[in-house]
Design an enzyme around this catalytic site. Structure first.
Site, PDB file in Angstrom:
ATOM      1  CG  HIS A  82      -0.571   4.134   4.102  1.00 35.71           C
ATOM      2  ND1 HIS A  82      -1.433   4.054   5.172  1.00 35.71           N
ATOM      3  CD2 HIS A  82      -0.233   2.853   3.795  1.00 35.71           C
ATOM      4  CE1 HIS A  82      -1.602   2.772   5.494  1.00 35.71           C
ATOM      5  NE2 HIS A  82      -0.888   2.028   4.668  1.00 35.71           N
ATOM      6  CB  CYS A 141      -0.949  -0.022   1.195  1.00 36.91           C
ATOM      7  SG  CYS A 141      -0.186  -0.644   2.700  1.00 36.91           S
TER       8      CYS A 141
HETATM    9  N1  NAP Z   1      -5.649  -3.275   5.093  1.00 38.29           N
HETATM   10  C1  NAP Z   1      -4.923  -2.673   4.143  1.00 38.29           C
HETATM   11  O1  NAP Z   1      -4.988  -1.439   3.921  1.00 38.29           O
HETATM   12  C2  NAP Z   1      -4.010  -3.464   3.283  1.00 38.29           C
HETATM   13  C3  NAP Z   1      -3.369  -2.814   2.246  1.00 38.29           C
HETATM   14  C4  NAP Z   1      -2.544  -3.532   1.415  1.00 38.29           C
HETATM   15  C5  NAP Z   1      -2.371  -4.878   1.640  1.00 38.29           C
HETATM   16  N2  NAP Z   1      -3.003  -5.519   2.659  1.00 38.29           N
HETATM   17  C6  NAP Z   1      -2.862  -6.979   2.749  1.00 38.29           C
HETATM   18  O2  NAP Z   1      -4.108  -7.593   2.408  1.00 38.29           O
HETATM   19  C7  NAP Z   1      -4.285  -8.825   3.081  1.00 38.29           C
HETATM   20  C8  NAP Z   1      -5.560  -8.818   3.875  1.00 38.29           C
HETATM   21  O3  NAP Z   1      -5.524  -7.767   4.838  1.00 38.29           O
HETATM   22  P1  NAP Z   1      -6.787  -7.358   5.725  1.00 38.29           P
HETATM   23  O4  NAP Z   1      -6.397  -6.095   6.377  1.00 38.29           O
HETATM   24  O5  NAP Z   1      -8.040  -7.412   4.932  1.00 38.29           O
HETATM   25  O6  NAP Z   1      -6.823  -8.579   6.812  1.00 38.29           O
HETATM   26  P2  NAP Z   1      -8.013  -9.089   7.729  1.00 38.29           P
HETATM   27  O7  NAP Z   1      -8.995  -7.992   7.960  1.00 38.29           O
HETATM   28  O8  NAP Z   1      -7.384  -9.757   8.889  1.00 38.29           O
HETATM   29  O9  NAP Z   1      -8.774 -10.207   6.813  1.00 38.29           O
HETATM   30  C9  NAP Z   1      -8.228 -11.473   6.529  1.00 38.29           C
HETATM   31  C10 NAP Z   1      -9.155 -12.282   5.628  1.00 38.29           C
HETATM   32  O10 NAP Z   1      -8.525 -13.514   5.248  1.00 38.29           O
HETATM   33  C11 NAP Z   1      -9.320 -14.614   5.688  1.00 38.29           C
HETATM   34  N3  NAP Z   1      -8.432 -15.690   6.148  1.00 38.29           N
HETATM   35  C12 NAP Z   1      -7.569 -15.659   7.205  1.00 38.29           C
HETATM   36  N4  NAP Z   1      -6.926 -16.841   7.321  1.00 38.29           N
HETATM   37  C13 NAP Z   1      -7.403 -17.635   6.335  1.00 38.29           C
HETATM   38  C14 NAP Z   1      -7.158 -18.982   5.941  1.00 38.29           C
HETATM   39  N5  NAP Z   1      -6.262 -19.741   6.586  1.00 38.29           N
HETATM   40  N6  NAP Z   1      -7.806 -19.481   4.866  1.00 38.29           N
HETATM   41  C15 NAP Z   1      -8.691 -18.722   4.208  1.00 38.29           C
HETATM   42  N7  NAP Z   1      -8.998 -17.442   4.534  1.00 38.29           N
HETATM   43  C16 NAP Z   1      -8.357 -16.902   5.587  1.00 38.29           C
HETATM   44  C17 NAP Z   1     -10.191 -14.090   6.791  1.00 38.29           C
HETATM   45  O11 NAP Z   1     -11.344 -14.903   6.859  1.00 38.29           O
HETATM   46  P3  NAP Z   1     -12.196 -15.108   8.217  1.00 38.29           P
HETATM   47  O12 NAP Z   1     -13.007 -13.857   8.437  1.00 38.29           O
HETATM   48  O13 NAP Z   1     -13.054 -16.282   7.858  1.00 38.29           O
HETATM   49  O14 NAP Z   1     -11.222 -15.375   9.330  1.00 38.29           O
HETATM   50  C18 NAP Z   1     -10.485 -12.677   6.261  1.00 38.29           C
HETATM   51  O15 NAP Z   1     -11.468 -12.759   5.236  1.00 38.29           O
HETATM   52  C19 NAP Z   1      -3.007  -8.985   3.899  1.00 38.29           C
HETATM   53  O16 NAP Z   1      -2.112  -9.760   3.129  1.00 38.29           O
HETATM   54  C20 NAP Z   1      -2.527  -7.563   4.083  1.00 38.29           C
HETATM   55  O17 NAP Z   1      -1.144  -7.523   4.340  1.00 38.29           O
HETATM   56  C21 NAP Z   1      -3.828  -4.830   3.487  1.00 38.29           C
END
Ligand code: NAP
Length: 352
Positions: A242, A149
């Site tokens: 950011h 990001c």
């Molecule tokens: N937030 C940001 O601004 C941002 C920006 C760029 C990149 N990212 C990246 O994007 C990704 C997701 O971030 P997030 O902030 O959305 O995280 P998050 O809110 O923690 O969401 C994680 C998601 O993945 C699912 N998940 C977790 N473990 C799993 C498994 N073993 N098998 C299948 N599904 C699984 C969860 O499902 P359940 O609800 O069923 O647990 C949930 O849908 C990460 O790699 C992060 O580094 C985030």
């Protein structure tokens, strides 16, 4: 014309929700599959998901049953918002089974045969896909990724400078919003009245990803650009957006802040040429005020898809310095992966 059926992996997470929201009413794509972990599998999306983005959860997805993240999903294109530890094997298995994967996770970003793509910056890196399919024995499947990001905003700002003047060295200090850590993210008592000068893994990504994106295609791989990047990444108590303080040493002398401002303001890329649905008219929006950009006021510029640059001025240590702001969850995540998919479609990569 019928729309491309898309699936979202990690659909219940923060980034997954941004995908759901961003894809509502999309002219080319329709959400056909929502997938997440075993915790959510089999439940209605509205029950499995704690919705934290605005506006409210779209009615069309509330009753959809959450599916497991694996091959056999009934869709033509898969967006991945999985945590990076999970994403690697899951995305590879899906691509091997013929799914086209546009991922926001970091697992495959630096793989030599995987495009790390920002359509305004390096659309030609889609040329890696043939080599990827050959090397990995993928049939019609493949994996493309969007950057970290913070790296996307930095690289969009560096691209016009690299093209016009060359870029040698970059120093960047980030002030990153809380939503970048997912939900619930950083405990409130760790961040209220505070700045945390560490985000695990973030500085490595910011120091390596721009070099790959600004690098040149060399057969089945990318030769990284010879640019040194030094990053400090800080977590601050903003919700979204950011902000980055950037100093740049250019490839030649005699370039002033006005030349740099002009190069940034006039920059357009392939998405603008092609008129892709999520492309902002101007990928870089310039602000002339002394105190902009600011996360609260500027993060939604271009629907969250533009980056906003201000405070372009001479740097007494390097050559020039400025502030750049990008919406971490839109241009830095969901919107980035959707724009990549739009480029894939426009360039014929989603045909059967
Ligand atoms: N937030 C940001 O601004 C941002 C920006 C760029 C990149 N990212 C990246 O994007 C990704 C997701 O971030 P997030 O902030 O959305 O995280 P998050 O809110 O923690 O969401 C994680 C998601 O993945 C699912 N998940 C977790 N473990 C799993 C498994 N073993 N098998 C299948 N599904 C699984 C969860 O499902 P359940 O609800 O069923 O647990 C949930 O849908 C990460 O790699 C992060 O580094 C985030």
């Amino acid at each position: 014309v019928s729309k491309v059926r898309v699936g979202i992996l990690g659909a219940t997470g923060v980034v997954g929700q941004h995908f759901v929201r961003f894809l509502q009413g999309h002219p080319w794509f329709e959400v056909a599959v929502l997938a997440a972990s075993g915790r959510s599998e089999g439940r209605a999306y509205a029950e499995a998901c704690r919705w934290v983005v605005s506006p409210e959860m779209p009615a069309a997805v509330r009753g959809m049953t959450v599916q497991p993240c694996g091959p056999g999903l009934e869709c033509d294109l898969v967006f991945s918002a999985l945590p990076s530890e999970t994403a690697g094997p899951v995305e590879a298995a899906l691509a091997a089974a013929g799914h086209r994967v546009s991922s926001n996770a970091s697992a495959h970003r630096m793989d030599p045969d995987v495009p790390l793509l920002v359509p305004e910056v390096n659309p030609e890196h889609l040329g890696l896909l043939e080599a990827q399919r050959r090397a990995r024995g993928f049939g019609r499947g493949f994996i493309v990724t969007n950057p970290n990001c913070s790296a996307v905003a930095l690289t969009l700002a560096l691209k016009p400078l690299a093209d016009r003047f060359g870029v040698r060295r970059v120093s960047v200090v980030t002030m990153q919003a809380l939503s970048g850590a997912g939900y619930p993210g950083v405990p409130s008592l760790d961040i209220l009245d505070n700045v945390v000068p560490y985000i695990s893994g973030e500085e490595d990504k910011l120091e390596s990803e721009p070099r790959k994106m600004l690098g040149s295609l060399d057969g089945g791989t990318v030769r990284p650009a010879p640019i040194a990047v030094s990053a400090h990444c800080n977590r601050v108590a903003t919700r979204d957006g950011h902000l980055e303080a950037v100093s740049v040493q250019l490839g030649r002398t005699g370039v002033g802040p006005e030349d740099v401002s002009e190069a940034l303001a006039s920059f357009r890329g392939r998405p603008q040429e092609l008129g892709l649905p999520s492309a902002p008219p101007r990928p870089i929006v310039m602000r002339a005020e002394a105190d902009r950009p600011q996360p609260l006021h500027d993060r939604d510029e271009g629907g969250g898809m533009a980056v906003v640059v201000g405070r372009v001025r001479a740097c007494p240590v390097l050559d020039v310095k400025f502030s750049v702001l990008g919406h971490n969850a839109i241009r830095g995540a969901a919107g980035a992966a959707v724009l990549n998919a739009e480029l894939l479609k426009a360039e014929g990569w989603l045909e059967a």
